[in-house]
Design a protein around this motif. Structure first.
Motif, mmCIF file in Angstrom:
data_model
loop_
_atom_site.group_PDB
_atom_site.id
_atom_site.type_symbol
_atom_site.label_atom_id
_atom_site.label_comp_id
_atom_site.label_asym_id
_atom_site.label_seq_id
_atom_site.Cartn_x
_atom_site.Cartn_y
_atom_site.Cartn_z
ATOM 1 N N GLN A 36 0.814 -1.098 -0.085
ATOM 2 C CA GLN A 36 0.007 0.024 -0.003
ATOM 3 C C GLN A 36 0.726 1.372 0.019
ATOM 4 N N PHE A 37 0.304 2.185 -0.172
ATOM 5 C CA PHE A 37 0.953 3.666 -0.257
ATOM 6 C C PHE A 37 0.370 4.963 0.557
ATOM 7 N N PHE A 38 0.964 5.777 1.002
ATOM 8 C CA PHE A 38 0.312 6.697 1.400
ATOM 9 C C PHE A 38 0.946 8.113 0.567
ATOM 10 N N ILE A 39 -0.237 9.211 0.534
ATOM 11 C CA ILE A 39 0.026 10.381 -0.190
ATOM 12 C C ILE A 39 0.552 11.499 0.819
ATOM 13 N N ILE A 40 1.773 11.975 0.330
ATOM 14 C CA ILE A 40 2.197 12.971 1.161
ATOM 15 C C ILE A 40 2.408 14.333 0.391
ATOM 16 N N LYS A 41 1.552 15.331 1.374
ATOM 17 C CA LYS A 41 1.429 16.924 0.837
ATOM 18 C C LYS A 41 2.454 17.502 1.645
ATOM 19 N N ILE A 42 3.173 18.494 1.250
ATOM 20 C CA ILE A 42 4.221 19.295 1.766
ATOM 21 C C ILE A 42 3.665 20.414 2.668
ATOM 22 N N ASN A 43 2.576 20.908 2.019
ATOM 23 C CA ASN A 43 1.907 21.827 2.885
ATOM 24 C C ASN A 43 0.656 22.478 1.891
ATOM 25 N N GLU A 44 -0.347 23.425 2.896
ATOM 26 C CA GLU A 44 -1.290 23.659 1.952
ATOM 27 C C GLU A 44 -0.910 24.672 0.712
ATOM 28 N N ARG A 45 0.107 25.291 0.747
ATOM 29 C CA ARG A 45 0.251 26.257 -0.226
ATOM 30 C C ARG A 45 1.169 25.887 -1.488
ATOM 31 N N PHE A 46 1.689 24.682 -1.059
ATOM 32 C CA PHE A 46 2.908 24.224 -2.222
ATOM 33 C C PHE A 46 2.276 23.693 -3.529
ATOM 34 N N ASP A 47 2.944 24.192 -4.583
ATOM 35 C CA ASP A 47 2.496 23.936 -5.821
ATOM 36 C C ASP A 47 3.578 22.775 -6.333
ATOM 37 N N PRO A 48 3.103 21.670 -6.883
ATOM 38 C CA PRO A 48 1.781 21.150 -7.168
ATOM 39 C C PRO A 48 1.150 20.875 -6.045
ATOM 40 N N LEU A 49 -0.352 21.332 -6.050
ATOM 41 C CA LEU A 49 -1.166 21.326 -4.774
ATOM 42 C C LEU A 49 -1.486 19.856 -4.542
ATOM 43 N N LEU A 50 -1.700 18.898 -5.515
ATOM 44 C CA LEU A 50 -1.750 17.640 -5.375
ATOM 45 C C LEU A 50 -0.533 16.836 -4.426
ATOM 46 N N GLY A 51 -0.662 16.300 -3.906
ATOM 47 C CA GLY A 51 0.148 15.227 -3.061
ATOM 48 C C GLY A 51 0.719 14.296 -3.927
ATOM 49 N N LYS A 80 14.489 18.650 0.933
ATOM 50 C CA LYS A 80 15.144 19.523 1.807
ATOM 51 C C LYS A 80 14.409 19.882 3.227
ATOM 52 N N LEU A 81 13.460 19.205 3.264
ATOM 53 C CA LEU A 81 12.794 19.303 4.840
ATOM 54 C C LEU A 81 13.614 18.601 6.047
ATOM 55 N N ARG A 82 13.419 19.169 7.081
ATOM 56 C CA ARG A 82 14.279 18.540 8.091
ATOM 57 C C ARG A 82 13.171 18.258 9.241
ATOM 58 N N GLU A 83 14.066 17.565 10.202
ATOM 59 C CA GLU A 83 13.542 16.965 11.442
ATOM 60 C C GLU A 83 12.607 18.113 12.249
ATOM 61 N N GLY A 84 11.299 17.537 12.600
ATOM 62 C CA GLY A 84 10.720 18.621 13.151
ATOM 63 C C GLY A 84 9.630 19.220 12.549
ATOM 64 N N GLN A 85 9.856 19.427 10.862
ATOM 65 C CA GLN A 85 8.790 19.787 10.109
ATOM 66 C C GLN A 85 7.536 18.889 9.953
ATOM 67 N N ASN A 86 6.416 19.510 9.583
ATOM 68 C CA ASN A 86 5.073 18.617 9.463
ATOM 69 C C ASN A 86 4.884 18.436 8.121
ATOM 70 N N LEU A 87 4.305 17.277 7.726
ATOM 71 C CA LEU A 87 3.690 17.073 6.257
ATOM 72 C C LEU A 87 2.275 16.663 6.523
ATOM 73 N N GLN A 88 1.573 16.985 5.577
ATOM 74 C CA GLN A 88 0.286 16.293 5.647
ATOM 75 C C GLN A 88 -0.139 14.897 4.886
ATOM 76 N N ILE A 89 -0.292 13.993 5.504
ATOM 77 C CA ILE A 89 -0.517 12.407 5.127
ATOM 78 C C ILE A 89 -1.782 12.045 5.017
ATOM 79 N N THR A 90 -1.867 11.337 3.896
ATOM 80 C CA THR A 90 -3.557 10.602 3.648
ATOM 81 C C THR A 90 -3.262 9.018 3.211
ATOM 82 N N GLY A 91 -3.945 8.202 3.733
ATOM 83 C CA GLY A 91 -3.762 7.026 3.430
ATOM 84 C C GLY A 91 -3.965 5.843 4.636
ATOM 85 N N PRO A 92 -3.722 4.780 4.581
ATOM 86 C CA PRO A 92 -3.055 4.002 3.535
ATOM 87 C C PRO A 92 -4.177 3.780 2.268
ATOM 88 N N PHE A 93 -3.679 3.946 1.070
ATOM 89 C CA PHE A 93 -4.491 3.540 -0.212
ATOM 90 C C PHE A 93 -3.997 2.158 -0.724
#
Ligand code: FES
Length: 248
Positions: A36-51, A80-93
């Motif tokens: 299975q897989f998860f969808i990772i989205k970096i943040n709300e504003r990031f382009d591409p908007l899709l994870g 380039k993201l580092r420890e302590g930063q947050n990601l938006q995750i959806t799944g599993p799919f």
């Protein structure tokens, strides 16, 4: 049942100049199956908007790991993201690998090892692993693989480990006669070769065809693959398929 949640990065480690292992902390216990897989989205504003979809490399307690290669804008920002930063995750799919009942064979090409390590960890010491990469430095987590597999066979293009050549050829020499169920993930060229090798064999072979995925949610149609029953979306009807059902 899939969930949407925020997860903190525990580590985002460079394994080579363009392959990384991302570890995140899931804020609750989550159930996910190998393949299975998860969808990772970096943040709300990031382009591409899709994870972007990432197959599960490992899941233990609340630590979820992904192995990925930098090959576009999204993965470049992610690296380039580092420890302590947050990601938006959806799944599993996605469809998972049918669970092996006894010994089995795993064939992984390159970064495809990301999809099968968790399978071997869940069903340990029963897999004959055939793992091929371009170079020795792209054979990842060798020690851990030796711990979860029954036997490990490695091929590289430069031949600095077991065998010089492609992994399907090493499998033909050392594994084809075993007549065991096969679980595989790797580049399409490898899957095509595998299908040819299995032409007259009566063994199940499950392949994860995830390298084609983009949006991961059935929206872009960028992942369609031809099967005996027509075109199917890898992200919603796969990523795991029986190799005999695929028209390659
Ligand atoms: Fe977009 Fe499957 S990845 S439809």
């Amino acid at each position: 049942m899939n969930k949407i949640f925020k997860a903190e990065i525990l580590k985002n480690q460079a394994l080579t100049e363009d392959v990384y292992c991302l570890s995140i902390n899931v804020p609750f216990n989550i159930e996910a199956k190998p393949g299975q897989f998860f969808i990772i989205k970096i943040n709300e504003r990031f382009d591409p908007l899709l994870g972007r979809p990432f197959s599960i490399f490992d899941l233990e307690d609340k630590t979820l790991k992904f192995l990925y290669r930098v090959k576009g804008k999204g993965t470049s920002v992610l690296s380039k993201l580092r420890e302590g930063q947050n990601l938006q995750i959806t799944g599993p799919f996605g469809k998972w690998y049918p669970f092996p009942k006894d010994d089995y064979i795993v064939i992984a090409g390159g970064i495809g090892i990301a999809s099968v390590f968790y399978l071997m960890k869940k069903f340990p010491k029963r897999a004959y692993l055939f793992y091929g990469a371009r170079h020795r430095r792209e054979i990842f987590y060798y020690k851990e693989l030796e711990e979860v597999a029954k036997e490990v066979f490695i091929s590289t293009e430069c031949g600095t480990l077991d065998y010089k050549g492609v992994i399907t050829e090493l499998f033909r020499r050392k594994g084809l006669h075993l007549n065991l169920p096969i679980y595989s993930c790797g580049p399409m060229i490898m899957i095509r070769e595998l299908k040819k090798l299995l032409k007259n064999k009566d063994v199940p072979c499950y392949v994860a065809t995830e390298e084609r995925m983009a949006c991961g949610v059935g929206a872009c149609l960028g992942c369609v693959i031809e099967t005996k029953e027509g075109f199917k979306r890898v992200c919603t009807e796969g990523p795991v398929f029986e190799i005999g059902d695929l028209i390659l």
